[in-house]
Design a protein around this motif. Structure first.
Motif, PDB file in Angstrom:
ATOM      1  N   VAL A 174       0.848  -1.198   0.000  1.00  0.00           N
ATOM      2  CA  VAL A 174       0.000   0.000   0.000  1.00  0.00           C
ATOM      3  C   VAL A 174       0.879   1.241   0.000  1.00  0.00           C
ATOM      4  O   VAL A 174       0.622   2.199  -0.736  1.00  0.00           O
ATOM      5  CB  VAL A 174      -0.961   0.005   1.213  1.00  0.00           C
ATOM      6  CG1 VAL A 174      -1.662   1.341   1.353  1.00  0.00           C
ATOM      7  CG2 VAL A 174      -1.986  -1.106   1.071  1.00  0.00           C
ATOM      8  N   ALA A 199       2.509   1.752  -3.426  1.00  0.00           N
ATOM      9  CA  ALA A 199       1.575   2.024  -4.525  1.00  0.00           C
ATOM     10  C   ALA A 199       1.460   3.524  -4.809  1.00  0.00           C
ATOM     11  O   ALA A 199       1.283   3.933  -5.953  1.00  0.00           O
ATOM     12  CB  ALA A 199       0.206   1.445  -4.216  1.00  0.00           C
ATOM     13  N   THR A 254      -5.507   1.872  -2.800  1.00  0.00           N
ATOM     14  CA  THR A 254      -5.451   0.529  -3.365  1.00  0.00           C
ATOM     15  C   THR A 254      -6.612  -0.315  -2.861  1.00  0.00           C
ATOM     16  O   THR A 254      -7.033  -0.180  -1.728  1.00  0.00           O
ATOM     17  CB  THR A 254      -4.122  -0.135  -2.967  1.00  0.00           C
ATOM     18  OG1 THR A 254      -3.055   0.733  -3.308  1.00  0.00           O
ATOM     19  CG2 THR A 254      -3.918  -1.446  -3.667  1.00  0.00           C
ATOM     20  N   ASP A 257      -6.535  -5.669  -5.818  1.00  0.00           N
ATOM     21  CA  ASP A 257      -5.254  -5.318  -6.428  1.00  0.00           C
ATOM     22  C   ASP A 257      -4.079  -5.825  -5.593  1.00  0.00           C
ATOM     23  O   ASP A 257      -3.051  -6.236  -6.132  1.00  0.00           O
ATOM     24  CB  ASP A 257      -5.146  -3.806  -6.617  1.00  0.00           C
ATOM     25  CG  ASP A 257      -6.208  -3.281  -7.574  1.00  0.00           C
ATOM     26  OD1 ASP A 257      -6.621  -4.026  -8.486  1.00  0.00           O
ATOM     27  OD2 ASP A 257      -6.631  -2.125  -7.390  1.00  0.00           O
TER      28      ASP A 257
END
Length: 68
Positions: free
Chosen positions: A14, A17, A21, A25
């Protein structure tokens, strides 16, 4: 901070990213089969991190690192 390796993996993904998210995913990023059980387990880990104040849920189903 949770010590369980699964929570650490989710938190790392997370954070890296750079945008909110979804559990689905994260399952893909973790190479987990996209089965309901895996998605729900990942979502539960995300919710736990939200309850601990480590992550935030920007809108239902989207999780991100809190902004400073």
């Amino acid at each position: 901070m949770p010590d369980h390796p699964a929570h650490q993996q989710v938190l790392t993904l997370v954070t890296s990213a750079g945008q909110p998210t979804r559990a689905r995913d994260l399952c893909l990023a973790l190479d987990l089969p996209l089965e309901r059980k895996n998605i729900e387990d990942t979502r539960a880990k995300l919710k736990r991190l939200v309850n601990l104040g480590i992550l935030m849920e920007t809108e239902p189903g989207l999780f991100a690192q809190p902004r400073p």
